[in-house]
Motif scaffolding. Structure first.
Motif, PDB file in Angstrom:
ATOM      1  N   SER A  92       9.182   9.534  -1.034  1.00  0.00           N
ATOM      2  CA  SER A  92      10.509   9.195  -0.490  1.00  0.00           C
ATOM      3  C   SER A  92      10.477   8.636   0.926  1.00  0.00           C
ATOM      4  O   SER A  92      11.532   8.263   1.462  1.00  0.00           O
ATOM      5  CB  SER A  92      11.420  10.423  -0.552  1.00  0.00           C
ATOM      6  N   GLY A  93       9.305   8.580   1.556  1.00  0.00           N
ATOM      7  CA  GLY A  93       9.209   7.972   2.882  1.00  0.00           C
ATOM      8  C   GLY A  93      10.179   8.616   3.866  1.00  0.00           C
ATOM      9  O   GLY A  93      10.269   9.849   3.981  1.00  0.00           O
ATOM     10  N   VAL A  94      10.927   7.781   4.574  1.00  0.00           N
ATOM     11  CA  VAL A  94      11.894   8.277   5.571  1.00  0.00           C
ATOM     12  C   VAL A  94      13.252   8.590   4.928  1.00  0.00           C
ATOM     13  O   VAL A  94      14.246   8.810   5.624  1.00  0.00           O
ATOM     14  CB  VAL A  94      12.079   7.275   6.729  1.00  0.00           C
ATOM     15  N   THR A  96       5.553  13.717   8.870  1.00  0.00           N
ATOM     16  CA  THR A  96       6.297  12.957   9.883  1.00  0.00           C
ATOM     17  C   THR A  96       7.466  12.192   9.231  1.00  0.00           C
ATOM     18  O   THR A  96       8.531  12.044   9.845  1.00  0.00           O
ATOM     19  CB  THR A  96       5.395  11.937  10.595  1.00  0.00           C
ATOM     20  N   LEU A  97       7.271  11.725   8.008  1.00  0.00           N
ATOM     21  CA  LEU A  97       8.335  10.972   7.330  1.00  0.00           C
ATOM     22  C   LEU A  97       9.425  11.905   6.821  1.00  0.00           C
ATOM     23  O   LEU A  97      10.616  11.560   6.842  1.00  0.00           O
ATOM     24  CB  LEU A  97       7.744  10.128   6.191  1.00  0.00           C
ATOM     25  N   ILE A  98       9.030  13.083   6.381  1.00  0.00           N
ATOM     26  CA  ILE A  98      10.019  14.107   5.997  1.00  0.00           C
ATOM     27  C   ILE A  98      10.886  14.438   7.214  1.00  0.00           C
ATOM     28  O   ILE A  98      12.113  14.532   7.121  1.00  0.00           O
ATOM     29  CB  ILE A  98       9.303  15.384   5.482  1.00  0.00           C
ATOM     30  N   SER A 125       0.566   2.591  -4.366  1.00  0.00           N
ATOM     31  CA  SER A 125      -0.219   1.367  -4.154  1.00  0.00           C
ATOM     32  C   SER A 125      -0.956   1.374  -2.817  1.00  0.00           C
ATOM     33  O   SER A 125      -1.900   0.600  -2.623  1.00  0.00           O
ATOM     34  CB  SER A 125       0.677   0.137  -4.246  1.00  0.00           C
ATOM     35  N   GLU A 126      -0.559   2.248  -1.894  1.00  0.00           N
ATOM     36  CA  GLU A 126      -1.282   2.292  -0.615  1.00  0.00           C
ATOM     37  C   GLU A 126      -2.750   2.678  -0.823  1.00  0.00           C
ATOM     38  O   GLU A 126      -3.572   2.494   0.067  1.00  0.00           O
ATOM     39  CB  GLU A 126      -0.598   3.255   0.357  1.00  0.00           C
ATOM     40  N   ASN A 127      -3.057   3.217  -2.012  1.00  0.00           N
ATOM     41  CA  ASN A 127      -4.444   3.564  -2.314  1.00  0.00           C
ATOM     42  C   ASN A 127      -5.310   2.351  -2.636  1.00  0.00           C
ATOM     43  O   ASN A 127      -6.533   2.432  -2.570  1.00  0.00           O
ATOM     44  CB  ASN A 127      -4.495   4.541  -3.502  1.00  0.00           C
TER      45      ASN A 127
HETATM   46  C1  LIG Z   1       6.692   2.328  -0.574  1.00  0.00           C
HETATM   47  S1  LIG Z   1       7.090   3.838   0.279  1.00  0.00           S
HETATM   48  C2  LIG Z   1       8.727   4.119  -0.432  1.00  0.00           C
HETATM   49  C3  LIG Z   1       9.593   5.043   0.349  1.00  0.00           C
HETATM   50  C4  LIG Z   1      10.973   5.344  -0.253  1.00  0.00           C
HETATM   51  N1  LIG Z   1      10.856   5.663  -1.667  1.00  0.00           N
HETATM   52  C5  LIG Z   1      11.913   4.185  -0.103  1.00  0.00           C
HETATM   53  O1  LIG Z   1      12.065   3.487  -1.093  1.00  0.00           O
HETATM   54  O2  LIG Z   1      12.479   3.947   0.964  1.00  0.00           O
HETATM   55  C6  LIG Z   1       6.052   5.010  -0.602  1.00  0.00           C
HETATM   56  C7  LIG Z   1       5.972   6.409  -0.023  1.00  0.00           C
HETATM   57  O3  LIG Z   1       5.290   7.238  -0.979  1.00  0.00           O
HETATM   58  C8  LIG Z   1       4.543   8.209  -0.294  1.00  0.00           C
HETATM   59  N2  LIG Z   1       3.517   8.697  -1.222  1.00  0.00           N
HETATM   60  C9  LIG Z   1       2.462   8.001  -1.701  1.00  0.00           C
HETATM   61  N3  LIG Z   1       1.732   8.767  -2.552  1.00  0.00           N
HETATM   62  C10 LIG Z   1       2.364   9.984  -2.605  1.00  0.00           C
HETATM   63  C11 LIG Z   1       2.104  11.179  -3.317  1.00  0.00           C
HETATM   64  N4  LIG Z   1       1.052  11.312  -4.150  1.00  0.00           N
HETATM   65  N5  LIG Z   1       2.948  12.228  -3.142  1.00  0.00           N
HETATM   66  C12 LIG Z   1       4.010  12.125  -2.296  1.00  0.00           C
HETATM   67  N6  LIG Z   1       4.297  11.015  -1.592  1.00  0.00           N
HETATM   68  C13 LIG Z   1       3.494   9.938  -1.751  1.00  0.00           C
HETATM   69  C14 LIG Z   1       4.020   7.466   0.923  1.00  0.00           C
HETATM   70  O4  LIG Z   1       3.660   8.368   1.960  1.00  0.00           O
HETATM   71  C15 LIG Z   1       5.217   6.569   1.287  1.00  0.00           C
HETATM   72  O5  LIG Z   1       6.024   7.193   2.228  1.00  0.00           O
END
Ligand SMILES: C[S@@+](CC[C@H](N)C(=O)[O-])C[C@H]1O[C@@H](n2cnc3c(N)ncnc32)[C@H](O)[C@@H]1O
Length: 193
Positions: free
Chosen positions: A54-56, A80-82, A122-124
């Motif tokens: 959920s990011g920020v 930090t985003l939570i 996808s950050e992976n």
């Molecule tokens: C593309 S951002 C989208 C944020 C938010 N959903 C939005 O649409 O504004 C993806 C987020 O997923 C989180 N994330 C990635 N893998 C995760 C995991 N396995 N469990 C929880 N959070 C994860 C990342 O830290 C990042 O904040």
């Protein structure tokens, strides 16, 4: 709550730190997309919607503002985003959101009826403008997270809704039928049959 907060992405993003604002165009859902996805997700039975990664909290907070009879939950691995999400929630007086700090794979998803997914894992595998470099990233983690998501979706009952954003190589159980694809925005809606 400031009146014009929902007038533009820049206005909404002003709730966040400068660093989070700089990440917004790549990592957080735009206001108009959040509204469309939330509209779709709130038309199903049940009123608990989970944003996976959920990011920020941008998707959850915008959705919660427009759909006050539903509850929007975010699970996020970065503390930090939570903290940013809870700060923004307090500033907006929105009460129908919760933000959970854990890895998605650790969350009990039984409570949730419908799901939003902005290609969070996808950050992976893509490292363009990363949120930070504090989280382990690997192709193996990408595969295992997707596998977990697949199995979770498989266990959900018919009628479960899923909205995906910028997720081209989706691995979704075949029971989920794509009911709409807003191509210019790469937003797709799915319902389990
Ligand atoms: C593309 S951002 C989208 C944020 C938010 N959903 C939005 O649409 O504004 C993806 C987020 O997923 C989180 N994330 C990635 N893998 C995760 C995991 N396995 N469990 C929880 N959070 C994860 C990342 O830290 C990042 O904040």
């Amino acid at each position: 709550m400031p009146n014009n907060l929902f007038s533009s992405d820049a206005a909404f993003d002003s709730l966040y730190t400068l660093r989070a604002q700089q990440l917004s165009s790549i990592h957080w859902t735009p206001l108009k997309i959040a509204l469309k996805a939330a509209q779709f997700l709130t038309e199903g039975p049940g009123n608990h919607i989970l944003d996976i990664g959920s990011g920020v909290g941008k998707f959850c907070l915008i959705a919660a503002h427009y759909f006050p009879d539903h509850n929007f939950h975010g699970v996020e691995q970065r503390k930090t985003l939570i903290d940013e999400a809870i700060f923004a929630q307090n500033a907006t007086d929105i009460t129908n959101t919760t933000f959970i700090h854990t890895n998605f794979t650790e969350l009990d998803t039984a409570l949730y009826d419908h799901f939003y997914f902005y290609n969070s894992f996808s950050e992976n595998i893509f490292h363009y403008k990363p949120i930070d470099n504090l989280i382990e990233a690997s192709a193996q983690l990408y595969d295992s997270y997707l596998d977990h998501l697949y199995r979770m979706l498989e266990e959900k009952p018919p009628g479960t809704r899923l909205a995906t954003y910028h997720w081209q190589h989706h691995q979704i159980p075949t029971a989920y039928k794509r009911v709409q694809h807003i191509t210019g925005q790469d937003l797709k809606f799915w319902i389990k049959s």
